[in-house]
Motif scaffolding. Structure first.
Motif, PDB file in Angstrom:
ATOM      1  N   ASN A 251       0.808  -1.221   0.000  1.00 34.42           N
ATOM      2  CA  ASN A 251       0.000   0.000   0.000  1.00 34.42           C
ATOM      3  C   ASN A 251       0.843   1.273   0.000  1.00 34.42           C
ATOM      4  O   ASN A 251       0.304   2.374   0.160  1.00 34.42           O
ATOM      5  CB  ASN A 251      -0.935   0.010   1.210  1.00 34.42           C
ATOM      6  N   SER A 252       2.144   1.119  -0.178  1.00 38.26           N
ATOM      7  CA  SER A 252       3.024   2.292  -0.202  1.00 38.26           C
ATOM      8  C   SER A 252       2.841   3.087  -1.486  1.00 38.26           C
ATOM      9  O   SER A 252       2.660   2.524  -2.561  1.00 38.26           O
ATOM     10  CB  SER A 252       4.482   1.839  -0.092  1.00 38.26           C
ATOM     11  N   TRP A 253       2.922   4.403  -1.374  1.00 43.13           N
ATOM     12  CA  TRP A 253       2.841   5.274  -2.548  1.00 43.13           C
ATOM     13  C   TRP A 253       4.186   5.386  -3.267  1.00 43.13           C
ATOM     14  O   TRP A 253       4.253   5.903  -4.380  1.00 43.13           O
ATOM     15  CB  TRP A 253       2.389   6.669  -2.138  1.00 43.13           C
ATOM     16  N   LEU A 254       5.254   4.932  -2.650  1.00 40.78           N
ATOM     17  CA  LEU A 254       6.582   5.052  -3.248  1.00 40.78           C
ATOM     18  C   LEU A 254       6.743   4.096  -4.432  1.00 40.78           C
ATOM     19  O   LEU A 254       6.158   3.007  -4.436  1.00 40.78           O
ATOM     20  CB  LEU A 254       7.657   4.758  -2.203  1.00 40.78           C
TER      21      LEU A 254
ATOM     22  N   THR B 176      13.354 -12.177   7.822  1.00 40.71           N
ATOM     23  CA  THR B 176      13.294 -13.534   7.275  1.00 40.71           C
ATOM     24  C   THR B 176      14.512 -13.720   6.378  1.00 40.71           C
ATOM     25  O   THR B 176      14.651 -13.021   5.367  1.00 40.71           O
ATOM     26  CB  THR B 176      12.008 -13.767   6.453  1.00 40.71           C
ATOM     27  N   ALA B 177      15.386 -14.632   6.743  1.00 39.01           N
ATOM     28  CA  ALA B 177      16.697 -14.736   6.097  1.00 39.01           C
ATOM     29  C   ALA B 177      16.643 -14.949   4.589  1.00 39.01           C
ATOM     30  O   ALA B 177      17.434 -14.369   3.839  1.00 39.01           O
ATOM     31  CB  ALA B 177      17.498 -15.866   6.752  1.00 39.01           C
ATOM     32  N   ASN B 178      15.736 -15.781   4.104  1.00 41.69           N
ATOM     33  CA  ASN B 178      15.719 -16.110   2.678  1.00 41.69           C
ATOM     34  C   ASN B 178      14.766 -15.238   1.863  1.00 41.69           C
ATOM     35  O   ASN B 178      14.473 -15.533   0.705  1.00 41.69           O
ATOM     36  CB  ASN B 178      15.348 -17.583   2.475  1.00 41.69           C
ATOM     37  N   ALA B 179      14.266 -14.145   2.441  1.00 41.21           N
ATOM     38  CA  ALA B 179      13.358 -13.248   1.727  1.00 41.21           C
ATOM     39  C   ALA B 179      14.112 -12.433   0.682  1.00 41.21           C
ATOM     40  O   ALA B 179      15.325 -12.211   0.799  1.00 41.21           O
ATOM     41  CB  ALA B 179      12.674 -12.311   2.715  1.00 41.21           C
ATOM     42  N   SER B 180      13.405 -11.992  -0.341  1.00 42.42           N
ATOM     43  CA  SER B 180      13.987 -11.127  -1.373  1.00 42.42           C
ATOM     44  C   SER B 180      13.685  -9.670  -1.036  1.00 42.42           C
ATOM     45  O   SER B 180      12.535  -9.313  -0.764  1.00 42.42           O
ATOM     46  CB  SER B 180      13.392 -11.456  -2.747  1.00 42.42           C
ATOM     47  N   PHE B 181      14.719  -8.844  -1.075  1.00 40.32           N
ATOM     48  CA  PHE B 181      14.546  -7.434  -0.766  1.00 40.32           C
ATOM     49  C   PHE B 181      13.736  -6.722  -1.858  1.00 40.32           C
ATOM     50  O   PHE B 181      13.857  -7.047  -3.046  1.00 40.32           O
ATOM     51  CB  PHE B 181      15.898  -6.740  -0.666  1.00 40.32           C
ATOM     52  N   PRO B 182      12.944  -5.723  -1.492  1.00 44.10           N
ATOM     53  CA  PRO B 182      12.299  -4.853  -2.485  1.00 44.10           C
ATOM     54  C   PRO B 182      13.350  -4.055  -3.267  1.00 44.10           C
ATOM     55  O   PRO B 182      14.518  -3.984  -2.882  1.00 44.10           O
ATOM     56  CB  PRO B 182      11.433  -3.923  -1.634  1.00 44.10           C
ATOM     57  N   LYS B 183      12.906  -3.422  -4.352  1.00 43.71           N
ATOM     58  CA  LYS B 183      13.782  -2.618  -5.201  1.00 43.71           C
ATOM     59  C   LYS B 183      13.064  -1.335  -5.621  1.00 43.71           C
ATOM     60  O   LYS B 183      11.840  -1.244  -5.553  1.00 43.71           O
ATOM     61  CB  LYS B 183      14.175  -3.391  -6.465  1.00 43.71           C
ATOM     62  N   PHE B 184      13.834  -0.350  -6.084  1.00 39.62           N
ATOM     63  CA  PHE B 184      13.239   0.803  -6.738  1.00 39.62           C
ATOM     64  C   PHE B 184      12.713   0.379  -8.102  1.00 39.62           C
ATOM     65  O   PHE B 184      13.323  -0.452  -8.786  1.00 39.62           O
ATOM     66  CB  PHE B 184      14.287   1.903  -6.973  1.00 39.62           C
ATOM     67  N   MET B 185      11.598   0.952  -8.520  1.00 33.65           N
ATOM     68  CA  MET B 185      11.144   0.743  -9.886  1.00 33.65           C
ATOM     69  C   MET B 185      12.155   1.370 -10.849  1.00 33.65           C
ATOM     70  O   MET B 185      12.737   2.426 -10.556  1.00 33.65           O
ATOM     71  CB  MET B 185       9.770   1.376 -10.091  1.00 33.65           C
ATOM     72  N   ASP B 186      12.379   0.738 -11.981  1.00 32.55           N
ATOM     73  CA  ASP B 186      13.338   1.263 -12.957  1.00 32.55           C
ATOM     74  C   ASP B 186      12.966   2.674 -13.407  1.00 32.55           C
ATOM     75  O   ASP B 186      13.845   3.487 -13.702  1.00 32.55           O
ATOM     76  CB  ASP B 186      13.418   0.334 -14.174  1.00 32.55           C
ATOM     77  N   THR B 187      11.676   2.965 -13.469  1.00 35.49           N
ATOM     78  CA  THR B 187      11.220   4.279 -13.916  1.00 35.49           C
ATOM     79  C   THR B 187      11.565   5.396 -12.937  1.00 35.49           C
ATOM     80  O   THR B 187      11.442   6.579 -13.274  1.00 35.49           O
ATOM     81  CB  THR B 187       9.699   4.264 -14.124  1.00 35.49           C
TER      82      THR B 187
ATOM     83  N   GLY C 269       2.077   8.378  -7.198  1.00 33.04           N
ATOM     84  CA  GLY C 269       3.361   8.201  -6.525  1.00 33.04           C
ATOM     85  C   GLY C 269       4.247   7.199  -7.229  1.00 33.04           C
ATOM     86  O   GLY C 269       5.465   7.385  -7.338  1.00 33.04           O
ATOM     87  N   GLN C 270       3.653   6.135  -7.730  1.00 37.22           N
ATOM     88  CA  GLN C 270       4.459   5.095  -8.364  1.00 37.22           C
ATOM     89  C   GLN C 270       4.900   5.477  -9.778  1.00 37.22           C
ATOM     90  O   GLN C 270       5.699   4.764 -10.382  1.00 37.22           O
ATOM     91  CB  GLN C 270       3.689   3.782  -8.354  1.00 37.22           C
TER      92      GLN C 270
END
Length: 248
Positions: free
Chosen positions: A64-67, A150-161, A214-215
């Protein structure tokens, strides 16, 4: 000192820390409260230490983040501020612990910051000290800091745009702002408008009104940003000293 969580039931009686006594920002202050009321329904948290000062943290599930972020099952810190006499007393640590508690069934926490301490951004030194690491970067200075639970979780990333550091409008001044901060309405719609008129420079103002807006941001920031001829100039509200160097 106890932590107070703002809700629909208490927000009218509680202050929201920023712009407490800044009368010229009264309109923005009320708009921020209205924004919070809406976002509470989307899992938004506003936690503050029960003092009359800027000692608070805001965060929301990434879904639900606007980022402009990609990822899932993480908490996103929006604003995290401990100021003045309340620094160095464990208040920041206390607020971060509350955020971690609310993220205990998720995979971790992320926060947008920078290469150094900048206005309106979480302090990267504090984040690093508490186990956060840089997990992504965007021009010209944005860093995404992350902490896994959680050790094996994948980190979020910035959108390429959102990685270019430029905006598509290259004529004059372009300003983006949202009502996520009580200062933005006044400094964008009054101070910046007056400045552009005085300098006779074209001004385009883009109000970020929802998650979709925002996105679509060209940078990973939604509070306030000012561009000149397409290049990011500043994230600060008082833009005169930054723009004066560029506009002759």
């Amino acid at each position: 000192m106890e932590i107070v969580k703002l809700t629909d039931q208490n927000i009218q009686d509680e202050h929201i820390c920023c712009a407490i006594s800044d009368k010229k920002c009264n309109s923005g202050y009320e708009k921020k409260k209205s924004w919070l009321k809406t976002e509470f329904r989307n899992g938004y948290h506003f936690q503050k230490v029960n003092v009359r000062g800027k000692v608070f943290i805001e965060y929301v599930p990434i879904e639900n983040s606007w980022l402009p972020l990609t990822g899932k099952n993480f908490i996103v810190i929006n604003c995290f501020w401990v100021s003045g006499q309340f620094k160095g007393k464990g208040n920041g640590k206390k607020l971060l612990r509350q955020c971690l508690k609310d993220a205990e069934n998720l995979d971790g926490i992320v926060a947008v910051s920078s290469d150094r301490k900048r206005p309106f951004m979480s302090d990267p030194k504090f984040l690093k000290h508490h186990g956060f690491e840089i997990i992504d970067e965007a021009a010209p200075f944005f860093k995404l800091w992350g902490l896994k639970t959680t050790a094996n979780a994948s980190f979020p990333k910035f959108m390429d745009t959102a990685k270019s550091g430029t905006c598509p409008d290259n004529k004059g001044i372009t300003a983006y702002y949202s009502n996520t901060c009580p200062f933005t309405d006044y400094y964008t719609n009054q101070v910046l408008r007056a400045y552009a008129k005085k300098k006779k420079v074209p001004l385009t103002i883009k109000h970020i009104k929802n998650r979709e807006d925002g996105q679509k941001m060209p940078i990973p920031w939604i509070i306030n940003s000012v561009f000149y001829k397409g290049q990011l100039v500043t994230l600060e509200m008082k833009v005169d000293r930054h723009l004066d160097k560029l506009i002759k």
